[in-house]
Design a protein around this motif. Structure first.
Motif, PDB file in Angstrom:
ATOM      1  N   ARG A  20      -7.881 -23.282  23.660  1.00  0.00           N
ATOM      2  CA  ARG A  20      -8.886 -23.748  24.443  1.00  0.00           C
ATOM      3  C   ARG A  20      -8.132 -24.812  25.131  1.00  0.00           C
ATOM      4  O   ARG A  20      -8.337 -24.799  26.489  1.00  0.00           O
ATOM      5  N   LEU A  21      -7.552 -25.771  24.647  1.00  0.00           N
ATOM      6  CA  LEU A  21      -6.889 -26.824  25.362  1.00  0.00           C
ATOM      7  C   LEU A  21      -5.709 -26.361  26.238  1.00  0.00           C
ATOM      8  O   LEU A  21      -5.464 -26.845  27.556  1.00  0.00           O
ATOM      9  N   SER A  24      -7.213 -25.019  29.488  1.00  0.00           N
ATOM     10  CA  SER A  24      -8.340 -25.858  30.231  1.00  0.00           C
ATOM     11  C   SER A  24      -7.469 -26.538  31.256  1.00  0.00           C
ATOM     12  O   SER A  24      -6.159 -26.393  31.083  1.00  0.00           O
ATOM     13  N   GLN A  25      -8.193 -27.117  32.090  1.00  0.00           N
ATOM     14  CA  GLN A  25      -7.435 -27.931  33.203  1.00  0.00           C
ATOM     15  C   GLN A  25      -6.227 -29.062  32.538  1.00  0.00           C
ATOM     16  O   GLN A  25      -6.416 -29.572  31.739  1.00  0.00           O
TER      17      GLN A  25
END
Lengths: 228, 201
Positions: A20-21, A24-25
């Motif tokens: 997820r990280l 992500s941005q």
């Protein structure tokens, strides 16, 4: 605490968090994939559009750029957690630091390397790879790339506390990547020149399995030193 | 070496306040107890067992919170807490528990905000939430009151008092006095007499 502890659930949790990280941005997933796409696309401009030359270098270009894209993302593998203090929490998890290191390596491979393998055939088309070699390009990347994440994690863990340690990490890790690169490109070349790619793939698998045995323990040891 | 000749025991319901100047080793002692650092010499026991070097076995009994908050700025408070809870217990954190705990520190309305929009005080409260979510006897707190306003300090002290009343143990390093009954340990008196420079070049 009498409840039995599910280490598998912790492992899955860490993998899911890291994937997820990565996407992500500001994550490394998008960065490595865009670097891979752009850098490979540069070669036809630099080398010229002769199809025979491109076909000859296709496997090597894709493997080398995949390796560099991997290196680019390894920088943040443990460093992001070290800087914001979550490495302390990870180290104190009942899973243990070896399990944590292995979970993070797994997540790195899934989030960063797997997308490169998915787009590799597309880039091979751009470089005019001979038609019989596509499946062996994907296969060699699938078998060989775990070693990139695993060996890279050792370098990332050793340089975790070094500011701007990316260059130092490259010096540590790139020599370790040479066997994977040789056998990976060898398999694709053998396939495109009507040779037998299987021995190359077997050796590639051996490198990955050997890295699997060593890397989680080595990375965990290096991280424990960094926490002191 | 940072300190020597140090001896202390903490039992159920005990609060130990670590005092000392900057660099006197408050954080080092907490990290040592948490199992993040190895000790050059000395023993550390939990119950009857020697626990030095057995970090994973011990970590099920304690919660540590250091200088850095260990929260991911791109994730929301809910996601951060869920992943921390799963990391520490392997279990799924239900929303109700999270919301009740968040309300305890006045963070309920921020629970679905990414951490990057939090002020530093809010981030610090978010980091302290772990003590309410995880049910463990030993709390190791490094500067728990830094950046908190008086209202939130009172909340924190109430939570710490409730934990002690329930038989928990707290070791906290802090420059400000915390309004709890307990012993305090001044680390300035245990400074190592020899400095082993040769080990660190």
């Amino acid at each position: 605490m009498t409840k039995p502890l599910s280490t598998a659930a912790i492992f899955k949790g860490v993998v899911a968090r890291d994937i997820r990280l990565a996407w992500s941005q500001g994550g490394t997933g998008t960065m490595a994939l865009s670097f891979f796409l752009i850098a490979v696309t540069l070669f036809p401009f630099g080398v010229g559009p002769e199809t025979e030359i491109l076909a000859r270098i296709a496997a090597g270009v894709i493997w080398v750029v995949a390796l560099l894209a991997c290196l680019l993302s390894l920088d943040r593998l443990f460093q992001a957690d070290y800087e914001d203090g979550s490495l302390d929490d990870l180290a104190l998890s009942p899973l243990g630091l070896v399990g944590i290191a292995f979970a993070k390596i797994t997540a790195h491979w899934c989030a960063t390397i797997l997308p490169l393998i998915v787009v590799a055939p597309l880039l091979a088309l751009l470089l005019n790879l001979p038609s019989g070699a596509y499946q062996f390009l994907v296969l060699s990347l699938l078998i060989g790339s775990p070693a990139l994440s695993l060996l890279g994690a050792i370098g990332a863990a050793l340089t975790v506390s070094v500011r701007r340690g990316g260059v130092l990490m490259s010096l540590l890790v790139l020599p370790l990547y040479i066997p994977t690169l040789i056998f990976g490109v060898g398999a694709v070349d053998a396939a495109s020149m009507m040779g037998n790619p299987l021995p190359h793939l077997a050796l590639l698998g051996a490198v990955s399995l050997l890295s699997l045995l060593i890397a989680p323990f080595a990375a965990a040891g290096a991280l424990r030193l960094a926490l002191e | 070496m940072v300190f020597e000749g140090l001896h202390f025991a903490v039992g159920p319901g005990d609060y130990l306040h670590l005092k000392g100047k900057n660099g006197s080793g408050k954080s080092t002692l907490l990290r040592l107890v948490a199992g993040l650092l190895p000790a050059y010499s000395g023993t550390l026991t939990w119950g009857d067992s020697d626990i030095a070097g057995a970090a994973a076995a011990r970590s099920e009994d304690m919660i540590y919170s250091g200088h850095q908050h260990g929260l991911k700025p791109v994730l929301t408070l809910r996601e951060n807490m869920k992943s921390l809870y799963q990391l520490m217990t392997g279990l799924h954190l239900d929303d109700e528990t999270l919301e009740v705990s968040a309300e305890g520190f006045g963070l309920l309305r921020l629970v679905d905000q990414p951490l990057k929009y939090f002020s530093s005080g809010q981030t610090h409260r978010a980091a302290l939430l772990r003590f309410l979510l995880l049910d463990r006897p030993i709390w190791l707190m490094d500067e728990p009151t830094v950046g908190l306003d008086s209202e939130n300090r009172a909340r924190l002290e109430a939570f710490m008092q409730a934990h002690l009343d329930g038989g928990g143990m707290i070791i906290a390093a802090s420059h400000d006095p915390i309004g709890l009954l307990g012993r305090s340990l001044d680390l300035d008196g245990f400074k190592a007499s020899k400095v082993h420079l040769e080990q660190w070049l």
